[in-house]
Design a protein around this motif. Structure first.
Motif, mmCIF file in Angstrom:
data_model
loop_
_atom_site.group_PDB
_atom_site.id
_atom_site.type_symbol
_atom_site.label_atom_id
_atom_site.label_comp_id
_atom_site.label_asym_id
_atom_site.label_seq_id
_atom_site.Cartn_x
_atom_site.Cartn_y
_atom_site.Cartn_z
ATOM 1 N N ALA A 43 6.479 4.436 114.289
ATOM 2 C CA ALA A 43 6.460 4.225 115.746
ATOM 3 C C ALA A 43 6.946 2.826 116.088
ATOM 4 C CB ALA A 43 5.053 4.460 116.289
ATOM 5 N N ILE A 44 6.500 1.824 115.325
ATOM 6 C CA ILE A 44 6.947 0.451 115.565
ATOM 7 C C ILE A 44 8.447 0.346 115.321
ATOM 8 C CG2 ILE A 44 6.732 -1.954 114.841
ATOM 9 C CD1 ILE A 44 3.817 -1.308 114.027
ATOM 10 N N LYS A 45 8.916 0.941 114.227
ATOM 11 C CA LYS A 45 10.351 0.910 113.899
ATOM 12 C C LYS A 45 11.167 1.596 114.999
ATOM 13 C CE LYS A 45 14.025 0.546 111.133
ATOM 14 N NZ LYS A 45 14.954 1.535 111.666
ATOM 15 N N THR A 46 10.674 2.711 115.502
ATOM 16 C CA THR A 46 11.388 3.419 116.570
ATOM 17 C C THR A 46 11.440 2.573 117.838
ATOM 18 O OG1 THR A 46 10.616 5.522 115.645
ATOM 19 C CG2 THR A 46 11.449 5.544 117.917
ATOM 20 N N LEU A 47 10.337 1.898 118.157
ATOM 21 C CA LEU A 47 10.289 1.028 119.336
ATOM 22 C C LEU A 47 11.343 -0.067 119.244
ATOM 23 C CD1 LEU A 47 8.893 -0.099 121.943
ATOM 24 C CD2 LEU A 47 7.351 -1.349 120.402
ATOM 25 N N VAL A 48 11.400 -0.759 118.114
ATOM 26 C CA VAL A 48 12.291 -1.920 118.001
ATOM 27 C C VAL A 48 13.748 -1.503 117.786
ATOM 28 C CG1 VAL A 48 10.381 -3.290 117.103
ATOM 29 C CG2 VAL A 48 11.999 -2.275 115.497
#
Length: 787
Positions: free
Chosen positions: A594-599
């Motif tokens: 989720a963090i990777k997708t956000l950034v």
């Protein structure tokens, strides 16, 4: 409006000279002195009237005053009258300074004047000064007689000196008020909701109420509260504003607002108070008061220094105070407190009003309707006030002190015995606990034996400390003495809002007086002024904050909408992620993705907040291993000011590469930082921020359950959610800011939480599967580009 003026205040301001004592005004000394007063008063005869109240209406420099005070004892008989003034100190009577004796006698002479004004048939009064030397319990009594004419002459002399300073103060007001009347709002236009907030604040002042106001980031709450309050000063409704907050950054914002208005012609005196540990000069650190040039002769230099400072400066910031303190060789901490008496706006920490152990006696000894309180970032006051009204004392320092006192010639046998007695009492109170194999316990009332033995140790240390040389042992004793005094003082407040906690950790026994609900104490503090505005970007739900922060039935509530376009901020809730303690490991992969997708959505700077440092390490290290090409920075467990600055410096404008920062939810980077525009374009929050389950927070839960409130919400849910709101508030700081808030916990989508969301969060979106997140992120940034 009648202004109250205490006899002691009058005497000390006009007649005090000589050195600044490190114990002057000490509340610890005052506590012991009050006990001795009561003991001596009980020994007096049947005609003796203790705590005899005296007052007189005065008109000074065009203003009405009530001069008032309580004489320690008055005796009125057919043969005449006498007044007793009781003073306590550890100094030998013959070694008291001339100025100390002058102040002692001056106070009782003023009481004699007031008594003869009340009793018209008195022509003279016998004055008795009773001096009690605390370390030897030696009493010295001296008498003198004062006639009516002598009392009148003395009173006139003191009042004439005082009126000189009243004239100085009134001249400042005459200079100030026309500039306030001419002052207009210092911006070309009001932001949405800003005028309404200013009007609500002004009406609150006119009606002497308490207002709880939620003003989201960007509404300009500092100027919206300060401006109308200053206008009320110009109208004579109030005379002094206290702008109190928990953070240095918000104090600077208040200073900047006053500077802005000063640029438009405002002539107003403001001061920012700085904690003693920060403002003391480095060369004072290891000096005794009798060796400190900034304390020696302090009062001889004070009045010229005050004139110099105040006549030449309107904004008394820390650098200004330090400059003039050095110029006149004055202790900067005490100098700022004395200067504050001539200021219209006093900016400082919450503790100056609310903390029972360090509050400003010169302002808050009695109610004063001239004072008005602006309480910024009021959500922080909930936990801060619990700490202010709680106290703890431990056995561990005693182990060392008992051993040292056994062998050191410096230590008396009595001191060693009292230290050993208290250490044994610690063992006694925890013996039942150990017998049951437990390490902590909760009970309703303080243990009596402990209170008794602690009191005897305090008395023994107090007697022993006189004339002791500065040694490591003396300092260790003094440290424990202050802990004991603090514990005793909080004990004076102990009631049914408290619980006692007993804990054993690796042989260290800690006894804690835990305040569960300080709201009544906060209400008492707020009642000392004309009214108050308590405001923050997050005061949701409002009824919760009104309950825990001392609101009353007449309190007002006001909530502003966010001034920013809601479409500039996307709020996404990943309902497929669970972050309860048992589910964290199983959900780590989803969190990292989720963090990777956000950034991945846009190159820029992001902050990810986690609820504990251990969890922060787990997630940040796993992210760095999974995606080593993405630059990351992490908050450390201990960070000095330079480390914090370096951390924030990573968040540069117009970045060429993506940065992901990991920080603690509720920590130093979750509030008070301002990363505007593209210095921050995304915030991720892992978990709903509930405090870790622990016995003390459970006590708060149980207390509010019994008080017909939702105990779990009050103790766990609402404090955690406030941390979430504060962290999310780092994202949109200006009208041109845009970004995404990613809430990673399925609980964020439950009605238990969504019903508490502020109005500008109502457009949040639920995501039920991981594959929905990249689409939502891409759509948001695509829409922003197309706009």
């Amino acid at each position: 409006m009648t202004i109250k003026l205490g006899v002691r205040e009058l005497v000390e301001f006009t007649l005090r000279t000589g050195d600044l004592s490190s114990t002057s005004g000490s509340q610890n000394t005052a506590l012991l002195g009050a006990q001795i007063h009561r003991r001596l008063q009980k020994q007096r005869g049947a005609d003796y009237q203790k705590e005899y109240y005296l007052d007189k209406d005065l008109t000074l420099n065009g203003n009405d005053y009530l001069l008032h005070g309580r004489a320690d004892g008055v005796t009125l008989t057919a043969d005449g009258a006498s007044i007793e003034e009781i003073k306590t100190s550890e100094t030998v009577f013959d070694q008291l300074s001339d100025n100390t004796l002058t102040l002692y006698w001056a106070q009782v002479k003023i009481y004699a004047y007031l008594l003869m004004e009340k009793e018209a048939d008195l022509d003279a009064v016998t004055l008795t000064l009773t001096y009690f030397q605390t370390n030897t319990e030696t009493t010295t009594q001296t008498d003198q007689t004062i006639t009516r004419a002598e009392a009148q002459d003395f009173f006139n002399t003191v009042i004439t000196e005082y009126v000189t300073w009243l004239k100085f103060r009134s001249d400042l007001c005459e200079r100030r008020d026309p500039t306030i009347k001419q002052l207009t709002f210092p911006f070309d236009h009001y932001r949405p909701g800003q005028r309404e907030l200013a009007v609500a604040v002004y009406k609150t002042i006119l009606t002497s109420k308490r207002l709880f106001a939620e003003a989201p980031t960007g509404t300009g709450k500092t100027i919206s509260t300060l401006f109308p309050t200053i206008k009320a000063v110009g109208e004579g409704v109030i005379q002094r504003i206290f702008y109190l907050t928990a953070k240095q950054s918000t104090r600077r914002v208040a200073e900047e607002a006053i500077t802005l208005m000063a640029g438009q012609g405002l002539k107003l005196k403001s001061i920012t108070l700085t904690a003693k540990a920060k403002i003391a000069f480095p060369e004072e650190a290891d000096l005794l008061p009798e060796e400190n040039p900034y304390m020696l002769g302090y009062y001889d230099r004070l009045k010229p220094a005050l004139l110099d400072l105040i006549q030449n400066n309107d904004q008394l910031t820390r650098p200004v105070i330090e400059e003039y303190a050095r110029k006149h060789t004055l202790d900067p901490f005490e100098f700022q407190l004395d200067a504050s008496l001539f200021c219209d706006v006093i900016i400082g920490d919450y503790n100056y009003l609310f903390d029972p152990q360090v509050h400003l006696q010169r302002f808050f000894a009695t109610e004063d309707p001239d004072n008005f309180f602006l309480i910024d970032e009021a959500h922080n006051l909930v936990s801060r006030s619990r700490d202010m009204y709680s106290a703890a004392i431990s056995s561990q320092p005693l182990d060392h002190l008992v051993e040292m006192s056994r062998d050191l010639p410096q230590a008396s046998k009595k001191l060693h015995r009292r230290l050993a007695d208290l250490r044994a009492t610690f063992d006694d109170i925890c013996a039942p606990l150990l017998a049951d194999g437990r390490t902590d316990s909760t009970f309703l009332m303080p243990p009596e034996n402990f209170e008794h033995d602690l009191g005897r140790l305090v008395e023994a240390i107090h007697d022993w400390l006189v004339d002791q040389p500065q040694t490591p042992f003396t300092q260790a004793i003094l440290d424990y003495y202050f802990d004991a005094i603090s514990y005793q003082r909080i004990g004076d407040y102990y009631d049914d809002t408290y619980r006692m906690r007993l804990e054993i950790d690796d042989g260290n026994i800690t006894l804690k007086e835990l305040c569960l609900d300080p709201s009544a104490f906060l209400a008492d503090s707020l009642a000392l002024g004309h009214g108050a505005v308590l405001f923050s970007a997050t005061l949701s739900p409002m009824d919760y904050y009104q309950t825990v922060l001392g609101g009353d039935q007449d309190s007002l509530a006001y909530r502003l909408d966010s001034p920013f376009e809601p479409q500039h901020q996307e709020i996404l809730v990943t309902t497929y992620i669970q972050t309860t303690y048992k589910q964290r490991d199983a959900n780590l992969a989803n969190i990292l993705l989720a963090i990777k997708t956000l950034v991945d959505g846009k190159t820029g700077n992001y902050l990810i907040f986690l609820p504990s440092y251990h969890y922060l390490l787990d997630v940040s290290q796993a992210f760095a291993m999974a995606y080593p090409h993405i630059h990351t920075v992490s908050q450390q467990a201990q960070m000095a000011e330079a480390d914090r600055t370096a951390f924030l410096a990573n968040f540069k404008a117009d970045p060429d590469t993506t940065l992901v920062g990991f920080a603690l939810l509720g920590g130093i980077f979750a509030e008070g930082i301002d990363l505007k525009a593209d210095r921050l374009i995304g915030v991720g929050i892992v978990s709903v921020g509930l405090p870790g389950i622990n016995p003390e927070t459970d006590l708060i839960r149980d207390y509010f359950d019994q008080d017909s409130h939702n105990g779990f919400a009050y103790a766990y849910q609402l404090p955690g959610l406030n941390n979430v709101f504060q962290a999310a508030g780092r994202l949109i700081r200006g009208s041109h800011d845009v970004g995404i808030i990613l809430l990673m916990d399925q609980r964020f989508a439950s009605p238990r939480y969504t019903q508490l969301y502020p109005r500008h969060w109502q457009h949040f979106r639920r995501l039920y599967r991981p594959e929905q997140l990249p689409i939502a992120v891409q759509n948001f940034w695509h829409q922003e580009v197309s706009q």
